[in-house]
Design a protein around this motif. Structure first.
Motif, PDB file in Angstrom:
ATOM      1  N   MET A   1       0.639  -1.119   0.021  1.00  0.00           N
ATOM      2  CA  MET A   1      -0.166   0.181  -0.129  1.00  0.00           C
ATOM      3  C   MET A   1       0.606   1.465  -0.136  1.00  0.00           C
ATOM      4  SD  MET A   1      -3.408  -0.459   1.860  1.00  0.00           S
ATOM      5  CE  MET A   1      -2.807   0.408   3.679  1.00  0.00           C
ATOM      6  N   THR A   2       0.507   2.076  -0.171  1.00  0.00           N
ATOM      7  CA  THR A   2       1.326   3.229  -0.355  1.00  0.00           C
ATOM      8  C   THR A   2       1.068   4.503   0.906  1.00  0.00           C
ATOM      9  OG1 THR A   2      -0.675   4.604  -2.077  1.00  0.00           O
ATOM     10  CG2 THR A   2       0.620   3.481  -3.504  1.00  0.00           C
ATOM     11  N   GLU A   3       0.929   5.540   0.880  1.00  0.00           N
ATOM     12  CA  GLU A   3       1.055   6.670   1.719  1.00  0.00           C
ATOM     13  C   GLU A   3      -1.134   6.981   1.286  1.00  0.00           C
ATOM     14  OE1 GLU A   3       1.813   8.997   4.929  1.00  0.00           O
ATOM     15  OE2 GLU A   3       2.507   7.495   4.507  1.00  0.00           O
ATOM     16  N   THR A   4      -0.396   6.966   0.135  1.00  0.00           N
ATOM     17  CA  THR A   4      -2.060   8.026  -0.071  1.00  0.00           C
ATOM     18  C   THR A   4      -3.584   6.874   0.685  1.00  0.00           C
ATOM     19  OG1 THR A   4      -1.556   9.296  -1.864  1.00  0.00           O
ATOM     20  CG2 THR A   4      -3.940   8.066  -1.343  1.00  0.00           C
ATOM     21  N   HIS A   5      -2.614   5.719   0.651  1.00  0.00           N
ATOM     22  CA  HIS A   5      -3.864   4.352   0.705  1.00  0.00           C
ATOM     23  C   HIS A   5      -3.797   4.347   2.574  1.00  0.00           C
ATOM     24  CE1 HIS A   5      -2.725   2.545  -3.300  1.00  0.00           C
ATOM     25  NE2 HIS A   5      -3.953   3.357  -3.658  1.00  0.00           N
ATOM     26  N   TYR A   6      -2.106   4.609   3.359  1.00  0.00           N
ATOM     27  CA  TYR A   6      -2.084   4.744   4.718  1.00  0.00           C
ATOM     28  C   TYR A   6      -2.914   6.123   5.618  1.00  0.00           C
ATOM     29  CZ  TYR A   6       0.739   0.517   4.655  1.00  0.00           C
ATOM     30  OH  TYR A   6       0.733  -0.893   5.354  1.00  0.00           O
ATOM     31  N   LEU A   7      -3.067   7.172   4.792  1.00  0.00           N
ATOM     32  CA  LEU A   7      -3.670   7.917   4.707  1.00  0.00           C
ATOM     33  C   LEU A   7      -5.684   7.723   5.026  1.00  0.00           C
ATOM     34  CD1 LEU A   7      -1.715  11.134   3.280  1.00  0.00           C
ATOM     35  CD2 LEU A   7      -2.030  10.607   5.433  1.00  0.00           C
ATOM     36  N   PHE A   8      -5.465   7.045   3.905  1.00  0.00           N
ATOM     37  CA  PHE A   8      -6.925   7.048   4.126  1.00  0.00           C
ATOM     38  C   PHE A   8      -7.619   6.057   5.295  1.00  0.00           C
ATOM     39  CE2 PHE A   8     -10.857   3.250   2.669  1.00  0.00           C
ATOM     40  CZ  PHE A   8     -11.689   4.749   2.405  1.00  0.00           C
ATOM     41  N   LEU A   9      -6.497   5.158   5.117  1.00  0.00           N
ATOM     42  CA  LEU A   9      -6.470   4.284   6.509  1.00  0.00           C
ATOM     43  C   LEU A   9      -6.849   4.844   7.546  1.00  0.00           C
ATOM     44  CD1 LEU A   9      -6.797   0.984   7.033  1.00  0.00           C
ATOM     45  CD2 LEU A   9      -4.322   1.014   7.284  1.00  0.00           C
ATOM     46  N   LEU A  10      -5.929   5.747   7.555  1.00  0.00           N
ATOM     47  CA  LEU A  10      -5.771   6.359   9.179  1.00  0.00           C
ATOM     48  C   LEU A  10      -7.435   6.656   9.279  1.00  0.00           C
ATOM     49  CD1 LEU A  10      -4.638   7.345  12.226  1.00  0.00           C
ATOM     50  CD2 LEU A  10      -3.313   9.398  10.308  1.00  0.00           C
ATOM     51  N   SER A  11      -8.162   7.562   8.293  1.00  0.00           N
ATOM     52  CA  SER A  11      -9.360   8.526   8.407  1.00  0.00           C
ATOM     53  C   SER A  11     -10.418   7.524   9.019  1.00  0.00           C
ATOM     54  CB  SER A  11      -9.307   8.928   7.589  1.00  0.00           C
ATOM     55  OG  SER A  11      -9.468   8.065   6.259  1.00  0.00           O
ATOM     56  N   ARG A  12     -10.179   6.149   8.595  1.00  0.00           N
ATOM     57  CA  ARG A  12     -11.373   4.721   8.512  1.00  0.00           C
ATOM     58  C   ARG A  12     -11.416   3.966  10.243  1.00  0.00           C
ATOM     59  NH1 ARG A  12     -14.901   5.078   5.225  1.00  0.00           N
ATOM     60  NH2 ARG A  12     -15.704   2.430   6.088  1.00  0.00           N
ATOM     61  N   ILE A  13     -10.000   4.837  11.015  1.00  0.00           N
ATOM     62  CA  ILE A  13     -10.010   4.485  12.514  1.00  0.00           C
ATOM     63  C   ILE A  13     -11.897   5.336  13.545  1.00  0.00           C
ATOM     64  CG2 ILE A  13      -8.385   4.228  14.318  1.00  0.00           C
ATOM     65  CD1 ILE A  13      -8.334   2.097  11.726  1.00  0.00           C
ATOM     66  N   LYS A  14     -12.329   4.555  13.662  1.00  0.00           N
ATOM     67  CA  LYS A  14     -13.012   5.581  14.987  1.00  0.00           C
ATOM     68  C   LYS A  14     -12.130   5.926  16.463  1.00  0.00           C
ATOM     69  CE  LYS A  14     -16.893   3.405  12.564  1.00  0.00           C
ATOM     70  NZ  LYS A  14     -18.411   2.373  12.754  1.00  0.00           N
ATOM     71  N   GLY A  15     -12.408   6.711  16.536  1.00  0.00           N
ATOM     72  CA  GLY A  15     -11.752   7.377  18.181  1.00  0.00           C
ATOM     73  C   GLY A  15     -10.321   7.760  17.772  1.00  0.00           C
ATOM     74  N   ILE A  16     -10.452   7.656  16.779  1.00  0.00           N
ATOM     75  CA  ILE A  16      -9.245   9.087  16.221  1.00  0.00           C
ATOM     76  C   ILE A  16      -9.906  10.095  15.275  1.00  0.00           C
ATOM     77  CG2 ILE A  16      -6.640   9.167  15.150  1.00  0.00           C
ATOM     78  CD1 ILE A  16      -6.211   6.394  15.697  1.00  0.00           C
TER      79      ILE A  16
END
Length: 362
Positions: A1-16
């Motif tokens: 996965m690229t940095e872009t994908h990890y940024l999207f992944l981070l935005s999917r974490i509830k509570g953060i």
């Protein structure tokens, strides 16, 4: 996965929250590092990521597959094609989804917003605005929200006049809301585009419309409110634009027009600049290209005057101004007749109206 994908992944974490995510990115240096070095994270963030990572990763892979199938681009805040103007705004989304042909970083961008209950006055203004902008600055990008009223009329006026236009949506790109605007949205894909921060499957919930306003205001140079009641989403967009240091314009209306009340208040309180034409907006923004200044109108040596125009003009002394009330007495015309004749004389560059309700020959 690229940095872009990890940024999207981070935005999917509830509570953060967005602010917490920014702190994690600053601490770790990248979203990739956040997920690859969870032991170094603060305890709460580490627990949230570890407990949700598998599901968030599954959802990310699902979204990537959807984007690839539909020709949608996922742009991160670090990508060159991400809206540059938006990047510096508070709570700019880490990633957005875009499908279209227009550049999100056009040289000039204008947000056109307003009430969903547009009047004939607003419709006519949208048509004239986009027609004139297409002539004055054809590379301009118009941004709105595809909603009923001002939004959809602005988009359609752009399409009619070959002006690029982008809609910022409050839901995922797997649907179009309202559905009756689907044909317009499809046409925009080839002459503009559709943009959203929301993943496929996201419904057009009420709160999403409020949040998307920050993108409309943030990715544009200025915001123009065409019509608005005393309260409405367009005023929220205008307020956000002001906080971002962007110029706000508003179309004035009569004091009795309910859907001009918000615009009139913006102008009255100094939160917006009064504008009645594309020409005025372009001039105020300093966007006129060199060599495109309108040629100054010159009075004919022998202008044709109606008898009434000649009667009034002959009463004006040379070299000095005269109160309009004195013209009424000298000519015997009514106030309405006098102002109408003065307007015609102005168009012929024969008179000039001055402060204090005075007039003089040019």
């Amino acid at each position: 996965m690229t940095e872009t994908h990890y940024l999207f992944l981070l935005s999917r974490i509830k509570g953060i929250s967005h602010n917490t995510a920014l702190q994690l990115l600053e601490q770790m240096g990248s979203a990739t590092a956040v997920f690859e070095n969870t032991d170094a994270l603060p305890e709460k963030a580490r627990k949230e990521i570890l407990s949700q990572r598998a599901e968030a990763l599954r959802r990310t892979e699902q979204e990537l597959a959807f984007c690839e199938e539909k020709g949608i681009r996922m742009l991160s805040i670090h990508d060159a094609d991400y809206p540059t103007r938006l990047r510096t705004c508070a709570e700019a989304p880490f990633t957005v989804f875009y499908k279209g042909t227009a550049s999100l970083n056009a040289k000039r961008t204008i947000a056109v917003v307003g009430t969903r209950k547009i009047t004939e006055y607003g419709r006519a203004f949208c048509q004239d605005l986009c027609k004139d902008l297409a002539s004055l600055i054809p590379d301009c990008l118009i941004v709105s929200g595809l909603a009923y009223g001002v939004d959809i009329h602005a988009h359609r006026a752009c399409l009619k006049n070959s002006l690029p236009t982008v809609a910022v949506l409050a839901h995922g790109l797997d649907r179009i809301y309202p559905t009756m605007h689907r044909a317009t949205a499809v046409e925009m894909l080839n002459r503009g585009g559709l943009l959203t921060e929301y993943a496929a499957g996201t419904a057009p919930d009420k709160g999403n419309f409020v949040r998307r306003n920050r993108i409309v205001a943030g990715m544009t140079d200025c915001t123009l409110v065409v019509e608005s009641a005393e309260h409405g989403g367009a005023l929220i967009t205008a307020e956000l634009a002001g906080t971002y240091g962007r110029r706000v314009f508003a179309l004035p209306g009569r004091s009795t027009d309910a859907y001009s009340a918000g615009c009139n208040r913006l102008i009255r309180t100094g939160h917006a600049t009064l504008v009645t034409s594309a020409e005025e907006l372009v001039e105020t923004m300093g966007w006129r290209e060199k060599g495109t200044q309108p040629a100054p109108q010159q009075a004919s040596l022998f202008p044709e005057l109606t008898p009434t125009e000649a009667k009034l003009y002959d009463q004006l002394p040379t070299g000095e101004s005269l109160p309009v009330n004195d013209l009424l007495r000298r000519t015997g015309l009514t106030y309405a007749e006098t102002t109408a004749v003065l307007f015609e004389l102005q168009m012929k560059n024969l008179v000039e109206l001055l402060p204090g309700n005075r007039v003089r020959r040019i």
